[in-house]
Design a protein around this motif. Structure first.
Motif, PDB file in Angstrom:
ATOM      1  N   PHE A  49      16.032  -0.004 -20.126  1.00  0.00           N
ATOM      2  CA  PHE A  49      15.463   0.147 -21.465  1.00  0.00           C
ATOM      3  C   PHE A  49      13.935   0.191 -21.385  1.00  0.00           C
ATOM      4  O   PHE A  49      13.294   1.055 -21.985  1.00  0.00           O
ATOM      5  CB  PHE A  49      15.920  -0.992 -22.379  1.00  0.00           C
ATOM      6  N   TYR A  50      13.329  -0.720 -20.643  1.00  0.00           N
ATOM      7  CA  TYR A  50      11.870  -0.741 -20.520  1.00  0.00           C
ATOM      8  C   TYR A  50      11.359   0.545 -19.870  1.00  0.00           C
ATOM      9  O   TYR A  50      10.301   1.047 -20.223  1.00  0.00           O
ATOM     10  CB  TYR A  50      11.394  -1.969 -19.745  1.00  0.00           C
ATOM     11  N   SER A  64      12.732   3.434 -20.355  1.00  0.00           N
ATOM     12  CA  SER A  64      12.773   4.437 -21.426  1.00  0.00           C
ATOM     13  C   SER A  64      11.572   4.294 -22.364  1.00  0.00           C
ATOM     14  O   SER A  64      11.156   5.263 -22.989  1.00  0.00           O
ATOM     15  CB  SER A  64      14.085   4.349 -22.211  1.00  0.00           C
ATOM     16  N   VAL A  65      11.007   3.096 -22.455  1.00  0.00           N
ATOM     17  CA  VAL A  65       9.839   2.857 -23.301  1.00  0.00           C
ATOM     18  C   VAL A  65       8.551   3.243 -22.587  1.00  0.00           C
ATOM     19  O   VAL A  65       7.729   3.983 -23.113  1.00  0.00           O
ATOM     20  CB  VAL A  65       9.764   1.368 -23.732  1.00  0.00           C
ATOM     21  N   PHE A  66       8.352   2.734 -21.363  1.00  0.00           N
ATOM     22  CA  PHE A  66       7.073   2.850 -20.668  1.00  0.00           C
ATOM     23  C   PHE A  66       7.039   3.928 -19.590  1.00  0.00           C
ATOM     24  O   PHE A  66       5.975   4.243 -19.063  1.00  0.00           O
ATOM     25  CB  PHE A  66       6.706   1.508 -20.019  1.00  0.00           C
ATOM     26  N   LEU A  82       4.557   3.173 -28.167  1.00  0.00           N
ATOM     27  CA  LEU A  82       5.307   2.212 -27.347  1.00  0.00           C
ATOM     28  C   LEU A  82       6.033   1.215 -28.242  1.00  0.00           C
ATOM     29  O   LEU A  82       7.192   0.873 -28.007  1.00  0.00           O
ATOM     30  CB  LEU A  82       4.373   1.469 -26.389  1.00  0.00           C
ATOM     31  N   TRP A  83       5.347   0.759 -29.274  1.00  0.00           N
ATOM     32  CA  TRP A  83       5.932  -0.191 -30.231  1.00  0.00           C
ATOM     33  C   TRP A  83       7.215   0.387 -30.835  1.00  0.00           C
ATOM     34  O   TRP A  83       8.232  -0.306 -30.912  1.00  0.00           O
ATOM     35  CB  TRP A  83       4.925  -0.517 -31.328  1.00  0.00           C
ATOM     36  N   GLU A  84       7.155   1.628 -31.290  1.00  0.00           N
ATOM     37  CA  GLU A  84       8.317   2.248 -31.934  1.00  0.00           C
ATOM     38  C   GLU A  84       9.529   2.255 -31.002  1.00  0.00           C
ATOM     39  O   GLU A  84      10.651   1.991 -31.434  1.00  0.00           O
ATOM     40  CB  GLU A  84       7.982   3.667 -32.395  1.00  0.00           C
ATOM     41  N   LYS A  85       9.311   2.547 -29.740  1.00  0.00           N
ATOM     42  CA  LYS A  85      10.419   2.569 -28.775  1.00  0.00           C
ATOM     43  C   LYS A  85      10.924   1.163 -28.488  1.00  0.00           C
ATOM     44  O   LYS A  85      12.127   0.916 -28.441  1.00  0.00           O
ATOM     45  CB  LYS A  85       9.979   3.238 -27.473  1.00  0.00           C
ATOM     46  N   LEU A  86      10.014   0.229 -28.275  1.00  0.00           N
ATOM     47  CA  LEU A  86      10.384  -1.144 -27.933  1.00  0.00           C
ATOM     48  C   LEU A  86      11.084  -1.840 -29.098  1.00  0.00           C
ATOM     49  O   LEU A  86      11.898  -2.739 -28.899  1.00  0.00           O
ATOM     50  CB  LEU A  86       9.132  -1.917 -27.524  1.00  0.00           C
ATOM     51  N   ASP A 121      12.666  -8.459 -28.400  1.00  0.00           N
ATOM     52  CA  ASP A 121      13.520  -7.297 -28.139  1.00  0.00           C
ATOM     53  C   ASP A 121      14.992  -7.679 -28.061  1.00  0.00           C
ATOM     54  O   ASP A 121      15.371  -8.844 -28.169  1.00  0.00           O
ATOM     55  CB  ASP A 121      13.041  -6.527 -26.898  1.00  0.00           C
TER      56      ASP A 121
END
Length: 154
Positions: free
Chosen positions: A21-22, A24-26, A109-113, A137
């Motif tokens: 998941f991280y 996919s965010v970063f 990044l916020w939106e994804k996390l 999260d």
């Protein structure tokens, strides 16, 4: 000598899902090694769990994680983190802080996390930064995302 720090998260069987998941965010490169990869017999319950996990992104983001062995003592559940009257109230021993220099990039990044997260303080301008937000999260990790501000040392 150069010294860096990397947050190391301890999970109970969710390290692979959290690191994916991280990623996919970063973005970045993900390394996952299981206890079985290190020689634990595959029939044992922890063999498929992550003994070494690391995510490293070109933008400088890095995080490590593993799954605590099933015989590890259970961690005491911390009180939920909240924001009241401009203060952060928590029983947690740490937060993961991600700081960038561009409000839009940090906001993305916020939106994804935030997917599946509990919002503590919605991301947006604050008294001290052009962007600040706090969430827990879907894996129970509390994150602070903010935008760096140049301070006058004089």
């Amino acid at each position: 000598m150069s010294v860096t720090t990397t947050t190391h998260l301890n999970f109970r069987g969710e390290a692979r899902q959290a690191l994916e998941f991280y990623q996919s965010v970063f973005g970045g490169r993900l390394t996952l090694v299981t206890y079985g990869d290190f020689g634990m017999p595959k029939e044992l319950p922890d063999a498929g769990k992550v003994v070494f996990g690391q995510l490293t992104a070109d933008n400088g983001f890095g995080i490590m994680a593993y799954d605590a062995p099933s015989q590890s003592p259970a961690a005491a559940a911390p009180a939920a983190t909240t924001r009241e009257h401009g203060m952060t109230l928590t029983g947690e021993r740490f937060f993961v802080s991600v700081r960038g220099d561009d409000a839009e990039e940090v906001g993305a990044l916020w939106e994804k996390l935030a997917a599946g997260a509990t919002l503590i303080e919605k991301y947006g301008p604050s008294q001290w930064a052009p962007g600040f937000g706090m969430l827990t999260d879907q894996f129970g990790v509390t994150w602070i995302l903010d935008v760096a501000v140049a301070y006058d040392a004089g």
